[in-house]
Each structure stands twice: as C-alpha cells, then as structure tokens.
Design an enzyme around this catalytic site. Structure first.
Site, PDB file in Angstrom:
ATOM      1  N   HIS A  50       3.562 -31.232  24.520  1.00  0.00           N
ATOM      2  CA  HIS A  50       3.852 -30.737  25.861  1.00  0.00           C
ATOM      3  C   HIS A  50       4.231 -29.263  25.787  1.00  0.00           C
ATOM      4  O   HIS A  50       4.886 -28.826  24.833  1.00  0.00           O
ATOM      5  CB  HIS A  50       4.986 -31.546  26.485  1.00  0.00           C
ATOM      6  CG  HIS A  50       5.203 -31.254  27.931  1.00  0.00           C
ATOM      7  ND1 HIS A  50       4.182 -31.236  28.853  1.00  0.00           N
ATOM      8  CD2 HIS A  50       6.333 -30.941  28.632  1.00  0.00           C
ATOM      9  CE1 HIS A  50       4.661 -30.952  30.043  1.00  0.00           C
ATOM     10  NE2 HIS A  50       5.966 -30.747  29.936  1.00  0.00           N
ATOM     11  N   HIS A  62       6.893 -25.781  33.711  1.00  0.00           N
ATOM     12  CA  HIS A  62       5.882 -26.593  33.015  1.00  0.00           C
ATOM     13  C   HIS A  62       5.129 -27.462  34.004  1.00  0.00           C
ATOM     14  O   HIS A  62       5.647 -27.841  35.051  1.00  0.00           O
ATOM     15  CB  HIS A  62       6.524 -27.454  31.916  1.00  0.00           C
ATOM     16  CG  HIS A  62       7.574 -28.408  32.419  1.00  0.00           C
ATOM     17  ND1 HIS A  62       7.537 -29.764  32.157  1.00  0.00           N
ATOM     18  CD2 HIS A  62       8.696 -28.205  33.156  1.00  0.00           C
ATOM     19  CE1 HIS A  62       8.588 -30.350  32.701  1.00  0.00           C
ATOM     20  NE2 HIS A  62       9.313 -29.425  33.314  1.00  0.00           N
ATOM     21  N   CYS A 151      -1.034 -29.408  30.957  1.00  0.00           N
ATOM     22  CA  CYS A 151       0.029 -28.430  30.720  1.00  0.00           C
ATOM     23  C   CYS A 151      -0.396 -27.314  29.771  1.00  0.00           C
ATOM     24  O   CYS A 151       0.080 -26.174  29.878  1.00  0.00           O
ATOM     25  CB  CYS A 151       1.273 -29.124  30.179  1.00  0.00           C
ATOM     26  SG  CYS A 151       1.035 -29.946  28.579  1.00  0.00           S
TER      27      CYS A 151
END
Length: 221
Positions: A50, A62, A151
C-alpha cells in the site's frame, strides 16, 4: 494496491469491525520526524503493498477502496479508519477515495519504507511541495480498479508525473505466462477436440476454431 489483495480482502474481512478496533495499533508508534512533505510512504503487506504521500503534520494522503462514502453522508463515520469490510466492498463495487489519515492509521502497525520507489522508477521525483500539492488536489471520491487505477498509480502520478503500477505489471506478466504458454495451448487443443467429439458438432467452423485458438496461444507463448 496489488491485484492479489482481492483474495487477501476475503480473508481479512472475516475479522469484525469490533475486533479491528481492539487490534488497532497504538498511536505514536512511528517517528514522523523522518518523513518529509512529498515523501512516498510504502507499507508492505502479505500479498500487496500500500502506498501514500506524506503531507506533513502526521498526515498521509492515500487512495483506498471504501464503500461508505457512497452509501452514507455521515462525515464522522467516513473519517474513521477504513475497516476491512469497507475496503472489501469498495473493491467489489470499484469505489474508492483519496483521503487523509494519520500515519498510524495508514500503516496499521506495518513497517514503513520511505521513497523506496525512487530506486525503481527511471524518472526523477518532482519537488516535494509539488508532489504534496498534486496529492492534495486529487482528494475525494474516485473510481477504483485493481489493475488500472489503484494506490500505486496515484502516488506514481503525484511523485513522478506518470500513472503506472509495477505491481500491476508483475501481475499481468504472471497471467501472461500462465495463459500464453505451450502447455495452455496443448490443453486448449484437447478441450476443443473433446468438445467437438462430445457434442458431435463437426463442422468447418468447429474445425477452424479448434485449429485457430490453440495456434494463436501457441504463437503468443
């Protein structure tokens, strides 16, 4: 996030929101003084990684799948840390948002790598202030895709000016090896022959498909 996160989501979603609150890491676990505005923060997970952009003052922007903003207008509930159930439903419905969380909520107890992508990307990073400005400009709801907009695409655009994902590339590379292989070509030929014999539909079109499909896979392998 990595495409295999979809399988991971099904596993972690078995944990209830109440359990997640109990397991939530203590605040202040990370030394935020080492982070600079515009840094890429990378959090390795079991099956995926991530990414987020550090904005300063313990804030990380994010992109994360989240169904709640679509079905609720309760800003206080939306502002809370995204649970696994919210994330899973966001992935399925392709709904996500670029949001700002504190470092602890973003990393969720995992190790944080700083600007690791600088070693991988051939492009030079933009100025930190420009990176953060781009990240802030994109805040809000977005349409999510495991392969084409996750992401990593978000942070790559913000820091390097190009929207791409190395994780997606690796995933597609693996799929290509599986699908476009000599073994796959042989199995496809057997399946086509079995279908023709079993259904008893021997025709010019059937024979052509039996020859063309395996041959195409063979040539692409």
């Amino acid at each position: 996030m990595f495409p295999l996160q979809f399988l991971s989501c099904f596993f972690v979603a078995l944990t209830t929101d109440k359990d997640e609150e109990k397991k939530k890491p203590k605040q202040g676990k990370y030394d935020i003084s080492v982070f600079k505005r515009g840094d890429i923060l990378e959090v390795p997970r079991t099956l995926f990684t991530h990414f987020g952009i550090y904005l300063g003052n313990n804030r990380v922007a994010h992109l994360i799948p989240d169904i709640l903003p679509v079905i609720s207008a309760d800003k206080s509930a939306i502002a809370k840390m995204v649970t696994n159930n919210r994330l899973l439903l966001g992935v399925i419905t392709k709904q996500a948002s670029v949001r700002v969380d504190c470092v602890d909520d973003f990393a969720y107890g995992a190790e944080i790598l700083v600007n690791h992508m600088d070693k991988v990307c051939s492009r030079l990073p933009l100025d930190g202030e420009e990176v953060a400005r781009r990240a802030e400009k994109l805040l809000g709801s977005v349409e999510y895709s495991l392969l084409w907009y996750n992401c990593e695409h978000y942070v790559m655009y913000c820091r390097y000016g190009t929207s791409m994902s190395f994780q997606t590339y690796q995933f597609c590379k693996i799929v290509r090896k599986i699908v476009f292989s000599k073994t796959s070509s042989f199995l496809t030929l057997l399946l086509c022959l079995f279908t023709i014999v079993y259904l008893g539909c021997v025709s010019v079109y059937g024979i052509l498909l039996t020859a063309v499909i395996p041959f195409t896979i063979w040539m692409a392998s």
